[in-house]
Design an enzyme around this catalytic site. Sequence first.
Site, PDB file in Angstrom:
ATOM      1  N   ASP A 187       0.787  -1.191  -0.228  1.00 30.06           N
ATOM      2  CA  ASP A 187       0.164   0.115   0.013  1.00 30.06           C
ATOM      3  C   ASP A 187       0.857   1.044  -0.006  1.00 30.06           C
ATOM      4  OD1 ASP A 187       0.832  -0.988   2.479  1.00 30.06           O
ATOM      5  OD2 ASP A 187      -0.784   0.724   3.537  1.00 30.06           O
ATOM      6  N   GLU A 204       0.177  -1.434   5.548  1.00 33.76           N
ATOM      7  CA  GLU A 204       1.227  -0.806   6.483  1.00 33.76           C
ATOM      8  C   GLU A 204       1.202   0.316   6.917  1.00 33.76           C
ATOM      9  OE1 GLU A 204       5.126   0.586   7.879  1.00 33.76           O
ATOM     10  OE2 GLU A 204       3.836   1.422   6.061  1.00 33.76           O
TER      11      GLU A 204
HETATM   12 ZN   LIG Z   1       6.615   2.510   3.701  1.00 33.44          ZN
END
Ligand SMILES: [Zn+2]
Length: 386
Positions: A83, A144
């Site tokens: 992401d 993340e």
């Molecule tokens: Zn990163």
Amino acid sequence: MSDKPVVAERLVDDFLSLVRISSPSRREAEVARWLTGTLSGMGVRVDVDDAGERISGDTGNVFAQFPGTVPDAPPLLLCAHMDTVVPCEKITPVRDGDVIRTDGTSVLGGDDKAGIAAILEAIRIVRERGIPHGPIDVLFTVCEEQGLIGAKHFDIGRLRARAGVVLDCDSVDELILQGPAANRMQFTVHGLEAHAGLCPEEGISAIKIAGEAIAAMRLGRIDEETTANLGVVQGGLAGNIIPNKVTIRGETRSRSDAKLAAQTKHMVECFESAARGHRVTVAGKEHLARIEARVERDYDPLNVPADSRIVGLVRRAVEGRKRALTVRATGVGCDANVFNGKHGLEVANLGCGMRQIHTVNEWIDVNDLTATATTLIEMLRLNAVR
Ligand SMILES: [Zn+2]
């Protein structure tokens, strides 16, 4: 060893393909499909776990396990996240010589697609060129950027590796060994509603209490390894109503557990002490202001010993490129915070060349991308040398 072994154009092509696919947190499915296809094409079984369903995303973490060619070489983990932060709806990479940036309307997403591209190229090279290597666990995580959520939902017990790197740090030839633990906090101040003009003495302003608490609070940089922030304030209904409720959200981080606990306690106490000063009696009934404080551990600290095997391996790999490795601490969390220390894992965070991340000015130098892939190739080679 020079940076020659890398097929730079293939690496850059992969990187450009990856960044062109929009992948905000919880919408990584298209990148996951691209990676599943690419990894399958390398002859390995690819698994997408159920993290997506559990976090309301459109895909889970992508996991593949390459066999080693040196049977007793220790397995290595190579990890990056799929992401990116916003804005990333449409990413138009612009190449200017060795530098790749965007057209200025979005992030580039080199955070963390530089890490993904370097991992893919390194594995291709060791396999194509018959460079002896141990087993490789490859993990591309989701979400993340929203708090290491994909990594938290990955079953660490599936890893063969007991050491590895997350590639999720700016610069190159830098390895992060220490990162903070973080606590996420939410404070709700409960006051008492009243008409602001008619009978203000019958109200307790939750906003005033919050203001007193915040004014008394140590925030920002607390010390070299500790930070604190209040980032969201929500509350109140109208200018003529004494507000009975306000919610404040924030966080604190520290590389020291003791300091994290002390700062957390300080923030809670500021609210409680402010609330204690506010009470009213209306129609014979006493009303007290009160605080609801919710503290959650967001993630654990990263603390990789400087003399651990993984640090030695990365250092020798970088030195093999006639460069020196810099080890350092950081104030941000990454997937390594989740993995390190669990199941005997030692996982550090290796720089992969991304620059000015989380801004529309983000850029990367192609030479840093190839240097990162070359370091990984050298790590895989050295890891299998007895
Ligand atoms: Zn990163």
